[in-house]
Design a protein around this motif. Sequence first.
Motif: not given
Length: 316
Positions: A298-308
């Motif tokens: 889930r941490g990876e998913a959160v990081w990818q969603r907030g990359a922008v």
Amino acid sequence: MKKVCDAYATLRANLKAGNYGREGSKRRVKTESKPIMFREDAAQPYDDRILTWNLDRWTVSIWTLAGRLKGVPFVCSPGAMKLLGSRKGESDLVMRDGMLFLIATIDVSDPEVYEPDGFLGVDLGIVNIATTSDGQIMSGRQVNRYRQRQRDLRTKLQKKRTKSAKRRLKNVRRREARYATQRNHIIAKKLVHTAQRTSRGVALEDLGGIRQRVTARKDQRARLHAWAFAQLGAFVEYKARRAGVPVVHVDPRNTSRQCSVCWHTHRTNRVDQARFACRSCGTVLHADHNGSRNIAHRGEAVWQRGAVKRPRTTAT
């Protein structure tokens, strides 16, 4: 005088913001009618005019009502002495257990957060304080046994009600909190070091308000409310910020019921406190290890969603 003015300014701001209830409410009327009380040994802030530091001689000079006290020695670690070179603003004089401490504010530039190659998931708990997605388990048995001994000692001394018992209670107060703080520092340092060494970030559960959401049996309530998970999370965050390690918080729902291999989620997957067995794919893992792996994903998913949205500036 400045401290009194600041205290009443804060009270006025809280009243204006409605933090003590609506106008006319019982709590607000009680707050407005009571004067602010100050303890004789309460913490006292000093600016650079009233208190000056002489780092070469390891002394401070304090302006008091009886005149200026010069050459007052202080002690600190070599690391703290290096940090004092960047001190700015006020210093607070605090008395704790008969000892005087000076708390100084310093400015430290944070390194730029690197792009993580995955995340180290951390599952927080009471039986096991922290379990990582690598399978490392940091047991809470030692801390829980120490807390139980301290509770038994306090109960025994409070029943005696003698002067010697009261003196003993005064000597052991805050000892349990200091011990838990030390353990949290050690665990947080290990977690951040592991993430930094492997170029990963740290994924933590967002456990805000857990004490209100979780119900516990009567014999477990003391352990639940003594659990300093917020402190451990804060330690991980500030140590990670100093090291440039990214930290994300994830939704903790169903992390203990979801299989980290096939994503099947059901309450019967959690066999007991220590064992997880997926009813779909048959995966068997330590329950906390499985939960930490879900947190890492889930941490990876959160990081990818907030990359922008993430800024690339260095914080201070």
